[in-house]
Design an enzyme around this catalytic site. Structure first.
Site, mmCIF file in Angstrom:
data_model
loop_
_atom_site.group_PDB
_atom_site.id
_atom_site.type_symbol
_atom_site.label_atom_id
_atom_site.label_comp_id
_atom_site.label_asym_id
_atom_site.label_seq_id
_atom_site.Cartn_x
_atom_site.Cartn_y
_atom_site.Cartn_z
ATOM 1 N N HIS A 54 15.457 -56.296 32.457
ATOM 2 C CA HIS A 54 14.537 -55.186 31.909
ATOM 3 C C HIS A 54 14.505 -55.458 30.281
ATOM 4 C CE1 HIS A 54 11.631 -52.367 32.084
ATOM 5 N NE2 HIS A 54 12.056 -51.671 31.104
ATOM 6 N N TYR B 267 10.962 -56.382 27.455
ATOM 7 C CA TYR B 267 10.751 -55.849 26.097
ATOM 8 C C TYR B 267 10.864 -56.893 24.999
ATOM 9 C CZ TYR B 267 10.111 -50.982 27.799
ATOM 10 O OH TYR B 267 9.551 -50.102 28.453
ATOM 11 N N HIS C 168 1.572 -55.113 38.603
ATOM 12 C CA HIS C 168 2.106 -54.370 37.601
ATOM 13 C C HIS C 168 2.617 -55.375 36.364
ATOM 14 C CE1 HIS C 168 4.359 -51.853 34.628
ATOM 15 N NE2 HIS C 168 5.613 -52.934 34.997
ATOM 16 N N PHE C 169 3.275 -56.308 36.740
ATOM 17 C CA PHE C 169 3.773 -57.363 35.499
ATOM 18 C C PHE C 169 2.842 -58.378 35.287
ATOM 19 C CE2 PHE C 169 6.547 -59.330 38.812
ATOM 20 C CZ PHE C 169 5.843 -60.558 39.019
ATOM 21 N N HIS C 170 1.608 -58.602 36.213
ATOM 22 C CA HIS C 170 0.690 -59.268 35.674
ATOM 23 C C HIS C 170 -0.207 -58.480 34.499
ATOM 24 C CE1 HIS C 170 1.843 -62.299 38.651
ATOM 25 N NE2 HIS C 170 1.280 -63.231 37.981
ATOM 26 N N ARG D 179 5.736 -58.236 48.275
ATOM 27 C CA ARG D 179 5.653 -59.615 47.241
ATOM 28 C C ARG D 179 6.577 -60.667 47.634
ATOM 29 N NH1 ARG D 179 9.750 -57.099 42.463
ATOM 30 N NH2 ARG D 179 9.059 -59.345 41.266
ATOM 31 N N ARG D 180 6.396 -61.602 46.829
ATOM 32 C CA ARG D 180 7.029 -62.754 47.051
ATOM 33 C C ARG D 180 6.994 -63.884 48.193
ATOM 34 N NH1 ARG D 180 11.824 -59.633 45.703
ATOM 35 N NH2 ARG D 180 12.274 -59.774 43.324
#
Lengths: 551, 49
Positions: A225, A229, A376-378, A441-442
């Protein structure tokens, strides 16, 4: 605030060090981007990989090369350039540390890449045990991390030197921010280094037969995590400090920016459990505690949003803007150095909203391990962060190579960002939607035996392939701009924009530079959030797992 | 006299150049967006689990 140490131009020798990082980063963009395109094509069900190349192999390439290599190299290069610009040229010793770090990271990357290409390390970028890679893959990644520590040491040494020479003065803001991010990275990577060195490496060498999965995953997410950041804070550096100068305004508040970075240092590490909310073996009470700490990280992000709106509005009003939103029209929309990172900022609104959903404890059940998370993380790293990095490249690359950003390249930069937005709207949007319908996912393309629910996902997967293809065009365009700025753009002086606080701003309080205090609180929070759960995980461990090579 | 002054008061709207009301509106919009997203997925959660 004027700092006598600030240089008009980054020293050529430091510039070379930063550029070395950028060459690796943009090579990674080319390779990882291609792998990403292939993934979306496979998942559409209309395309199969040639020559027996496995889907999970390219997935590993995509994740490792973009998530770890592109980001880490770009960030280290940017932070070195920013520190050299604001605190003065690196000493020979500091620069040597930078080069040693760079070469260790590069050697580690090449080693890990070879093992992935030989299909000996198809363990996805999170290298989840009990998937077991070749030992050389783990050694390669260890070198990347150790290299990044030595690289980061250059920044820490420069900061210490600046403070010695300027007693009682707050450090230059960009140096301060680079330092916070470097320290957060070092504290966070201790987790992944521990699982690799003490668990995965001995296990892949056959020295031990089994591995404690829950401990390994917990150590990974202790790192995983703050890793996000670590990607985000350099983008915030550009948003807080560079963008105000680009638009011709002032930094809204130097102290607020420092406070938000300190809050990130404190709260972004003891929150890894929000990636493990569905996992057995961790008491829900401890998960809940880390959920609360996760929500505390929302605060500095909201402070950032406020501060940026305020910077833009103050600037617009100083130019005579009226009404509630008249200031929007005063912003320099034709300048890629502003517009491209601005699009990144806007993308962070849905990205952050999705993140709050992910971290909401029981609600995580709706989206856990679905492709919503990938969507989300894209938005976070692959839009907010990456577009900001592209926007930084448009002035930093020519600044370091003694060239200029031409009008044509500036326009191309904006077109690139528009292409990115279109591609990502298709790809990330359909990932979010399919995820809410339960698409995993994956995993590679499958019709799941013709199950009705799985058939619902297929149109979204086709949309992802369309989005992925558009994004790949964006990558080609970005690489073209990078090569132009590095080798072919006309010679000249390109400004390194560093914003200044408003004239009547007060000096930043010195308490922000008290690292005994901040690192002390960081350690206390980590011990509080993790000690008892770790004792639990170790004392009540199920039998360990053997290694699996399922590819 | 007071009465005349009152009636003479002109309606000039002077906008302070340091006003941050656009920022206030923007952060409220942002906050509403966060809440709408969260409540949307929360209702899915309630309907499914």
């Amino acid at each position: 605030m004027f700092y006598p140490s600030a240089k008009l131009k980054v020293d050529r020798r430091d510039g070379k060090l930063a550029m070395a990082h950028f060459f690796v980063a943009f090579t990674a963009l080319a390779i990882g981007g291609l792998a990403g395109l292939l993934q979306t094509l496979v998942r559409s069900g209309k395309f199969e990989l040639p020559a027996g190349i496995g889907y999970y192999q390219i997935l590993t390439v995509h994740g490792v090369v973009l998530g770890l290599v592109l980001t880490t190299f770009f960030i280290m290069g940017f932070q070195i350039a920013a520190t050299s610009k604001t605190s003065g040229t690196l000493t020979n010793k500091q620069r040597l540390a930078g080069w040693i770090g760079f070469w260790l990271m590069t050697a580690g990357t090449v080693l890990a890449a070879i093992m992935i290409l030989l299909n000996e390390a198809t363990v996805l970028y999170t290298f989840y045990a009990p998937l077991q890679a070749h030992a050389l893959y783990y050694i390669g990644l260890t070198l990347v991390i150790v290299g990044s520590w030595i690289d980061g040491a250059a920044i820490i040494m420069k900061y210490a030197e600046w403070r010695r020479k300027n007693p009682g003065q707050p450090s230059p803001l960009l140096t301060f921010m680079s330092l916070v991010n470097t320290m957060m990275w070092i504290v966070a990577t201790i987790g992944v280094a521990s699982t690799v060195l003490f668990q995965l490496l001995p296990w892949s060498l056959g020295l031990v037969e089994t591995v404690n999965i829950a401990v390994s995953r917990t150590l990974f997410w202790y790192f995983g995590h703050p890793l996000v950041y670590f990607w985000l804070l350099p983008a915030y550096m550009a948003w807080y400090v560079v963008i105000p100068k680009v638009i011709g305004g002032k930094i809204f508040s130097d102290s607020l920016a420092r406070l938000s970075f300190i809050l990130f240092l404190l709260f972004s590490i003891p929150v890894g459990f929000h990636h493990q909310l569905m996992e057995p073996g961790i008491d829900p009470a401890w998960k809940f505690l880390q959920v609360i700490l996760t929500f505390l990280v929302v605060i500095p992000s909201l402070m950032t949003a406020f501060s940026l709106f305020a910077t833009f509005e103050s600037f617009g009003r100083s130019k005579g803007a009226r009404g509630l939103f008249g200031w929007v029209k005063k912003l320099p929309w034709g300048d890629a150095r502003f517009t491209v990172p601005f699009i990144g900022m806007v993308a962070f609104i849905p990205a952050g909203a999705g993140g709050i959903v992910n971290a909401s404890h029981q609600m995580n059940q709706v989206v856990h391990n679905t492709i919503w998370v990938t969507g989300h993380f894209h938005l976070t790293v692959a839009t907010s962060v990456v577009l900001t990095f592209f926007g930084v490249s448009y002035w930093l690359i020519p600044h370091l190579t003694g060239r200029t950003l031409t009008k044509a390249m500036n326009k191309l930069g904006i077109i690139q960002a528009v292409i990115w937005v279109i591609g990502m709207t298709f790809m990330s949007g359909s990932m979010h939607a399919a995820g809410l319908l339960g698409a995993p996912r994956r995993s590679s393309y499958s019709e799941y035996g013709g199950a009705a629910q799985a058939l619902e996902w297929i149109p979204y997967q086709v949309a992802q392939a369309i989005g992925g293809s558009i994004l790949f065009l964006g990558i080609i365009l970005m690489l073209y701009i990078f090569i132009n700025l590095a080798f072919f753009a006309p010679k000249g002086e390109q400004e390194f924009p560093v914003g200044e606080p408003a004239d009547d701003a007060e000096k930043a309080p010195m308490v922000f530079e008290n690292w005994k205090l901040w690192l002390g609180i960081t350690v206390v929070l980590i011990l509080f959030a993790y000690t008892i759960p770790f004792i639990d995980l170790i004392q009540n461990a199920p039998p360990g797992a053997k290694g699996y090579k399922l590819w | 006299m007071a009465k005349t002054e009152l009636s003479q008061k002109t309606k000039t709207e002077i906008e302070d150049s340091s006003s941050l009301k656009g920022t206030l509106a923007s952060v409220f919009l942002l906050g509403f967006f966060l809440i709408i997203t969260w409540v949307g997925v929360y209702s899915l959660f309630i309907s499914r689990f």
